[in-house]
Design an enzyme around this catalytic site. Sequence first.
Site, mmCIF file in Angstrom:
data_model
loop_
_atom_site.group_PDB
_atom_site.id
_atom_site.type_symbol
_atom_site.label_atom_id
_atom_site.label_comp_id
_atom_site.label_asym_id
_atom_site.label_seq_id
_atom_site.Cartn_x
_atom_site.Cartn_y
_atom_site.Cartn_z
ATOM 1 N N SER A 21 9.865 13.591 2.875
ATOM 2 C CA SER A 21 10.877 14.324 2.117
ATOM 3 C C SER A 21 12.181 13.541 2.175
ATOM 4 O O SER A 21 12.188 12.341 2.463
ATOM 5 C CB SER A 21 11.036 15.744 2.656
ATOM 6 O OG SER A 21 11.863 16.515 1.799
ATOM 7 N N ASN A 22 13.277 14.207 1.871
ATOM 8 C CA ASN A 22 14.583 13.546 1.910
ATOM 9 C C ASN A 22 15.643 14.553 2.349
ATOM 10 O O ASN A 22 15.370 15.742 2.501
ATOM 11 C CB ASN A 22 14.922 12.924 0.554
ATOM 12 C CG ASN A 22 15.047 13.965 -0.530
ATOM 13 O OD1 ASN A 22 15.940 14.805 -0.518
ATOM 14 N ND2 ASN A 22 14.120 13.936 -1.486
ATOM 15 N N ARG A 23 16.854 14.071 2.552
ATOM 16 C CA ARG A 23 17.895 14.841 3.222
ATOM 17 C C ARG A 23 18.610 15.842 2.312
ATOM 18 O O ARG A 23 19.561 16.500 2.745
ATOM 19 C CB ARG A 23 18.908 13.902 3.859
ATOM 20 C CG ARG A 23 18.299 13.093 5.008
ATOM 21 C CD ARG A 23 19.225 11.982 5.460
ATOM 22 N NE ARG A 23 20.520 12.507 5.828
ATOM 23 C CZ ARG A 23 21.668 11.841 5.756
ATOM 24 N NH1 ARG A 23 21.671 10.601 5.323
ATOM 25 N NH2 ARG A 23 22.796 12.415 6.090
#
Lengths: 217, 217
Positions: A21-23
């Site tokens: 995923s990402n932030r």
Amino acid sequence: MRVLITAGPTREAIDPVRFVSNRSSGKMGVALAEAMVGRGHEVVLVHGPLAVAVPAGVVAVAVVTADEMYEAVAVWCMGMDAAICAAAVADYRPVRVAASKIKKGEGRMVLELEPTRDVLGSMRAGMGYGGVLVGFAAETEALVANAMGKLRRKGCDLVVANDVSREGLGFEVDRNEVILCYADGRVEELGEASKGELAGVIVGVVEGLVAGVGGGG
Amino acid sequence: MRVLITAGPTREAIDPVRFVSNRSSGKMGVALAEAMVGRGHEVVLVHGPLAVAVPAGVVAVAVVTADEMYEAVAVWCMGMDAAICAAAVADYRPVRVAASKIKKGEGRMVLELEPTRDVLGSMRAGMGYGGVLVGFAAETEALVANAMGKLRRKGCDLVVANDVSREGLGFEVDRNEVILCYADGRVEELGEASKGELAGVIVGVVEGLVAGVGGGG
């Protein structure tokens, strides 16, 4: 007007437990949705897993993966007056998803990733070649050049660029500092502000673009 | 008594924006911390990025990566009466972390992963060979066998096993159904319940183990 907004990250499964995923927290997209509702517009919010609550007064469509976001956007974007793509859609996903949890071994493991379908790139056609299309570009270098390139490749009217390498701004936090990149080549820097304040400015710009007056330039 | 509790996932960076993580919300660990505080115990909560708020009355130590959790636990576990490791620590992390955001390309991408340091495996020695050590095992198959293997390899007194492949139970949600696996080979199934209810039962078992009466058997 009717607006489609995307928000949050997507998650791409490695196995039943792990994912890539990402932030992105979804705060910027949610702030935009709140600002649009506050101005009396109709909002469809297609969102991945959010770190904040879905705001009241929107049609919320929850998804997990980039593929699910692609499908949801394809269903909802046709005929919208504007679409604002603030989601940080995963660019890559694992080629193979393990059916059961991968056990920890002694050695290294190789994870093969493949590009996901291009959500923003599908929208110019998906909207029916009308409507204002706004993208976001989260970059760590060459901010305006990368954002302008994205604008042209995806057929956007506006790209909101932000430098996610700067401490305390951008992903996860409540404040941001963005640069608006317009299709006619204009570049407008907005000073550091809360995501709510920035959302108010961006909503005004989008209203201007929809009305055909060219936005905040 | 003094208890160390770990909770939540960890995140392992791929680049400044992307990471590998897992579906742990931290709800079980936070419920355990709340139940311990409610029983008058001193709690140090070492936690990764949580989907829920840190409860009042604990010493909270926030970390992001498995390596940071390893270091925080090493500092805090010595001399604890009990340690309950409910965190879902990443088993693997990218070998290389890109300094700037990886641009999307046309083709596939290979991500090489390496094992992280073993947090639970470090704790038996880290606690000073005293104290009750409780692990969690999130499995998708061979639940009790995998949990008992983990108990022996890591020197635990108790492993709480749950089947994360079951819809609506385990990760992310408010309910769970767990099996308690004891060092003497006993296995105790707790029926489906809220994480708060299960936390209350587990706290009682840990209090029993600390008192030397062998827990809930």
